[in-house]
Design an enzyme around this catalytic site. Sequence first.
Site, PDB file in Angstrom:
ATOM      1  N   LEU A  38       0.296   7.008   1.538  1.00  0.00           N
ATOM      2  CA  LEU A  38       0.471   5.894   0.640  1.00  0.00           C
ATOM      3  C   LEU A  38      -0.576   5.541  -0.246  1.00  0.00           C
ATOM      4  O   LEU A  38      -1.596   5.556   0.555  1.00  0.00           O
ATOM      5  CB  LEU A  38       1.170   4.673   1.314  1.00  0.00           C
ATOM      6  N   ASP A  39      -0.342   5.533  -1.538  1.00  0.00           N
ATOM      7  CA  ASP A  39      -1.717   5.222  -2.251  1.00  0.00           C
ATOM      8  C   ASP A  39      -2.381   3.740  -1.779  1.00  0.00           C
ATOM      9  O   ASP A  39      -1.499   3.151  -1.225  1.00  0.00           O
ATOM     10  CB  ASP A  39      -1.235   5.011  -3.774  1.00  0.00           C
ATOM     11  N   PRO A  40      -3.446   3.652  -2.307  1.00  0.00           N
ATOM     12  CA  PRO A  40      -4.205   2.455  -1.827  1.00  0.00           C
ATOM     13  C   PRO A  40      -3.653   1.048  -2.100  1.00  0.00           C
ATOM     14  O   PRO A  40      -3.618  -0.090  -1.534  1.00  0.00           O
ATOM     15  CB  PRO A  40      -5.582   2.412  -2.439  1.00  0.00           C
ATOM     16  N   GLU A  41      -3.089   1.071  -3.264  1.00  0.00           N
ATOM     17  CA  GLU A  41      -2.366  -0.164  -3.979  1.00  0.00           C
ATOM     18  C   GLU A  41      -0.881  -0.311  -3.395  1.00  0.00           C
ATOM     19  O   GLU A  41      -0.451  -1.193  -3.480  1.00  0.00           O
ATOM     20  CB  GLU A  41      -2.466  -0.137  -5.411  1.00  0.00           C
ATOM     21  N   ALA A  42      -0.294   1.007  -2.765  1.00  0.00           N
ATOM     22  CA  ALA A  42       0.808   0.783  -2.218  1.00  0.00           C
ATOM     23  C   ALA A  42       0.745   0.192  -0.970  1.00  0.00           C
ATOM     24  O   ALA A  42      -0.150   0.303  -0.459  1.00  0.00           O
ATOM     25  CB  ALA A  42       1.808   2.048  -2.115  1.00  0.00           C
TER      26      ALA A  42
END
Length: 305
Positions: A38-42
């Site tokens: 999962l991307d850091p901002e997700a």
Amino acid sequence: MIHGVLNIYKEKGYTSHDVVAKLRGITGQKKIGHTGTLDPEAEGVLPVCLGRATKLCGLLTDKDKTYETVLLLGIKTDTQDMTGNVLERNDTAHLTKQAVTDCIHTYIGEYQQLPPMYSALKVGGKKLCDLAREGKTVERKRRSVQIHDISILEMNLPRVKLRIDCSKGTYIRTLCHDIGDSLGTGGCMESLLRTQVERFVISKSHVLSEVEAYVKGDRLPEILTPIDQMFSEYQKAILKESAVQLAYNGNPLEKKHFQGTWDPGLKKMFRVYDACGNFVGLYEYQQKTEKIKLIKMFYQAEEQN
């Protein structure tokens, strides 16, 4: 050593690797792996496998997933989300709710998606995101993904909140980008929340601080999914004591090696346990040879308690 799967709620600001690193510190063991970046901002559901359960990582990565996302129309960025540089700003005043709805629904079904440059996929041994940070763009092949369903939860143009059920390998930010392109305004992903991976749902997920509290209270088993329960849909079969060593060595088994009257019937996959109740592995019955073949071994003698 701890064996099983934790349903982690990945908070914003952490990478999936950060979560694994922190859990190693919390649990005091090294053998831990996550099941899909999962991307850091997700944020949202990130199943994490501990001990022998790390053998499940690939299995869970391949499962369908559910997301909630906010599509922002009228803006295109180099990362296809709001963390990147804005490439275009376009007017969206002419868009109607019906036109947006109709466009979104055309993406339900099989869909040929071009992986974004800002992704962890590798080309020539190098991650696309690393190449993108160097200002390079390389040719990528489109991949077939499956969008099982898209529900429009809210629409306040230029923003549309969506719930998406999809196959493995689907980039939600690329889907947002492509919908924007189809509408002629451009679009990007404003936020992303993963709400489900296989049986793991967001309502039963735990942030890292909660996991730490369970560990300190010696209560971690309360939130740990045992390995064998990941195959709960398959029939349970128990070995005779005389056949246990055969199974430990990974040999094919026969009906005579199991306790009770054992008949596979129409079932082909089985959870096999030793005479003491330890989960040995997942097996498949092969009708032609009448052998029960090992598919995935989870028993390790040196780690038995």
